[in-house]
Design an enzyme around this catalytic site. Structure first.
Site, PDB file in Angstrom:
ATOM      1  N   GLU A  72       1.029  -0.994  -0.011  1.00  0.00           N
ATOM      2  CA  GLU A  72      -0.123  -0.048   0.376  1.00  0.00           C
ATOM      3  C   GLU A  72       0.455   1.275   0.036  1.00  0.00           C
ATOM      4  O   GLU A  72       0.578   2.046  -0.689  1.00  0.00           O
ATOM      5  CB  GLU A  72      -0.982   0.337   1.419  1.00  0.00           C
ATOM      6  CG  GLU A  72      -1.372   1.155   1.534  1.00  0.00           C
ATOM      7  CD  GLU A  72      -2.510   1.439   2.333  1.00  0.00           C
ATOM      8  OE1 GLU A  72      -3.400   2.468   1.774  1.00  0.00           O
ATOM      9  OE2 GLU A  72      -2.956   0.039   2.574  1.00  0.00           O
ATOM     10  N   ASP A  94      -0.967  -5.204   2.710  1.00  0.00           N
ATOM     11  CA  ASP A  94      -0.818  -3.616   3.183  1.00  0.00           C
ATOM     12  C   ASP A  94      -0.336  -3.958   4.812  1.00  0.00           C
ATOM     13  O   ASP A  94      -1.453  -4.350   5.612  1.00  0.00           O
ATOM     14  CB  ASP A  94      -3.083  -4.127   3.543  1.00  0.00           C
ATOM     15  CG  ASP A  94      -4.014  -2.508   4.209  1.00  0.00           C
ATOM     16  OD1 ASP A  94      -2.670  -1.919   4.547  1.00  0.00           O
ATOM     17  OD2 ASP A  94      -4.414  -2.868   3.259  1.00  0.00           O
ATOM     18  N   ILE A  96      -1.010  -1.867   7.645  1.00  0.00           N
ATOM     19  CA  ILE A  96      -1.857  -1.589   8.798  1.00  0.00           C
ATOM     20  C   ILE A  96      -3.453  -0.990   7.698  1.00  0.00           C
ATOM     21  O   ILE A  96      -3.111  -0.116   7.732  1.00  0.00           O
ATOM     22  CB  ILE A  96      -1.691  -0.558   9.254  1.00  0.00           C
ATOM     23  CG1 ILE A  96      -0.138  -0.871  10.157  1.00  0.00           C
ATOM     24  CG2 ILE A  96      -2.737  -0.389  10.313  1.00  0.00           C
ATOM     25  CD1 ILE A  96      -0.115  -0.043  10.852  1.00  0.00           C
ATOM     26  N   ASP A  97      -4.105  -2.628   7.641  1.00  0.00           N
ATOM     27  CA  ASP A  97      -5.819  -1.523   6.651  1.00  0.00           C
ATOM     28  C   ASP A  97      -6.247  -1.754   8.282  1.00  0.00           C
ATOM     29  O   ASP A  97      -6.246  -2.202   9.346  1.00  0.00           O
ATOM     30  CB  ASP A  97      -5.962  -3.758   6.657  1.00  0.00           C
ATOM     31  CG  ASP A  97      -7.591  -3.264   5.893  1.00  0.00           C
ATOM     32  OD1 ASP A  97      -7.533  -2.165   4.742  1.00  0.00           O
ATOM     33  OD2 ASP A  97      -7.878  -3.845   5.984  1.00  0.00           O
ATOM     34  N   THR A  99      -6.043   1.840   9.023  1.00  0.00           N
ATOM     35  CA  THR A  99      -4.666   2.862   9.741  1.00  0.00           C
ATOM     36  C   THR A  99      -6.259   3.963  10.552  1.00  0.00           C
ATOM     37  O   THR A  99      -5.725   4.244  11.666  1.00  0.00           O
ATOM     38  CB  THR A  99      -4.269   4.098   8.728  1.00  0.00           C
ATOM     39  OG1 THR A  99      -3.560   2.398   7.739  1.00  0.00           O
ATOM     40  CG2 THR A  99      -3.855   4.624   9.243  1.00  0.00           C
ATOM     41  N   ASP A 224      -5.989  -4.466   0.112  1.00  0.00           N
ATOM     42  CA  ASP A 224      -6.759  -4.279   0.995  1.00  0.00           C
ATOM     43  C   ASP A 224      -7.415  -5.228   1.225  1.00  0.00           C
ATOM     44  O   ASP A 224      -8.288  -5.865   2.213  1.00  0.00           O
ATOM     45  CB  ASP A 224      -7.828  -3.332   0.678  1.00  0.00           C
ATOM     46  CG  ASP A 224      -7.470  -1.429   0.797  1.00  0.00           C
ATOM     47  OD1 ASP A 224      -6.334  -1.291   1.928  1.00  0.00           O
ATOM     48  OD2 ASP A 224      -7.892  -0.737  -0.327  1.00  0.00           O
TER      49      ASP A 224
END
Length: 279
Positions: A72, A94, A96-97, A99, A224
């Protein structure tokens, strides 16, 4: 890849995801998050996002130096700027999906790691360190949460019986917001209920473990939902394009459902369809 190679890739992804989760917990405990915005005010990134992604890339490269990587924060780093999925083994990360949740101390946030081969996800790992949930899947081997098999609620075949997940308010364009709200209005009155938790990867895992039944999402990126999408399909659910056909992982729109019938009804109920630039 043969089953033994896929198992090896899954083991590496699990180890790396758990390490990334530890980094997230450490950053949260320190309480000093460096926050900035990307495209607009609700599109946040923290220094932890960047650190976690670098760590994940580096650790996976130690095992698979010839694989491609998509993340990402770095997008298509190290692959000559070539976009999208190719036939080559490609890790999709990703860091930190969710955030926004991470910034607000909401536990619904995770690291998402997928491996795609031939343009299709074949390994998926989603780890929510603040929920203590590790979701895993590899092609043909089913889906698990914390090592235990999980399955979608396949007997839910109509919208009137479905708990549906949506993600409102993520668009900066007023016309996109209007179309998004029109879809929410159409779905909310036909479904059992509507929920939102702020992490697309964890939302798909909710469908995979039977705690929700369907979702749709516009403007989503391949990082994602590649891992969560595989976990859902291996749990017996389906991932579709919003118009009801096969999903295109780079088209930035998706329906997830516990059954094909439910996914197709959800598609038919949507009153507006959005288009975005492909990944």
């Amino acid at each position: 890849m043969n089953p033994e190679q896929l198992l090896d890739c899954e083991r590496v992804a699990i180890q790396v995801a758990i390490g990334a989760g530890a980094m997230m917990r450490t950053a949260r405990q320190a309480g000093r998050l460096e926050i900035s915005t990307k495209d607009f005010s609700k599109d946040l990134v923290t220094e932890t996002d960047k650190q976690v992604e670098r760590s994940v890339f580096d650790r996976i490269r130690q095992h698979f130096p010839n694989h491609r990587f998509i993340g990402e924060e770095s997008r298509f780093e190290g692959i000559g700027g070539e976009k999208g999925l190719t036939s080559e083994p490609t890790w999709i990360i990703d860091p930190i999906d969710g955030t926004m949740n991470f910034v607000h101390n909401n536990p619904h946030t995770c690291v998402s790691i997928a491996l795609a081969v031939g343009g299709q996800p074949v390994v998926g790992v989603v780890y929510g360190p603040f929920l203590d949930k590790l979701y895993t899947a590899r092609s043909g081997a089913g889906a698990r949460c914390n090592g235990q098999p999980i399955s979608a609620r396949k007997n839910c075949r109509q919208l009137s019986d479905a708990l549906v997940i949506a993600e409102p308010g993520i668009f900066k364009d007023p016309d996109d917001r209007r179309r998004d709200l029109a879809n929410i209005n159409a779905i909310v009155w036909k479904s059992h209920g509507l929920r939102c938790n702020g992490s697309a990867a964890l939302q798909l895992c909710c469908l995979a473990e039977g705690s929700a039944d369907a979702l749709w999402h516009w403007g989503i990126h391949v990082w994602d939902y590649a891992a969560g999408g595989l976990i859902l399909t291996e749990a017996g659910g389906v991932v579709l394009d919003t118009q009801g056909g096969p999903v295109d992982w780079c088209r930035r729109r998706v329906i997830g459902a516990s059954s094909l019938e439910l996914g197709q009804e959800l598609s038919a109920t949507l009153v507006e369809h959005l288009e975005f630039e492909r990944d």
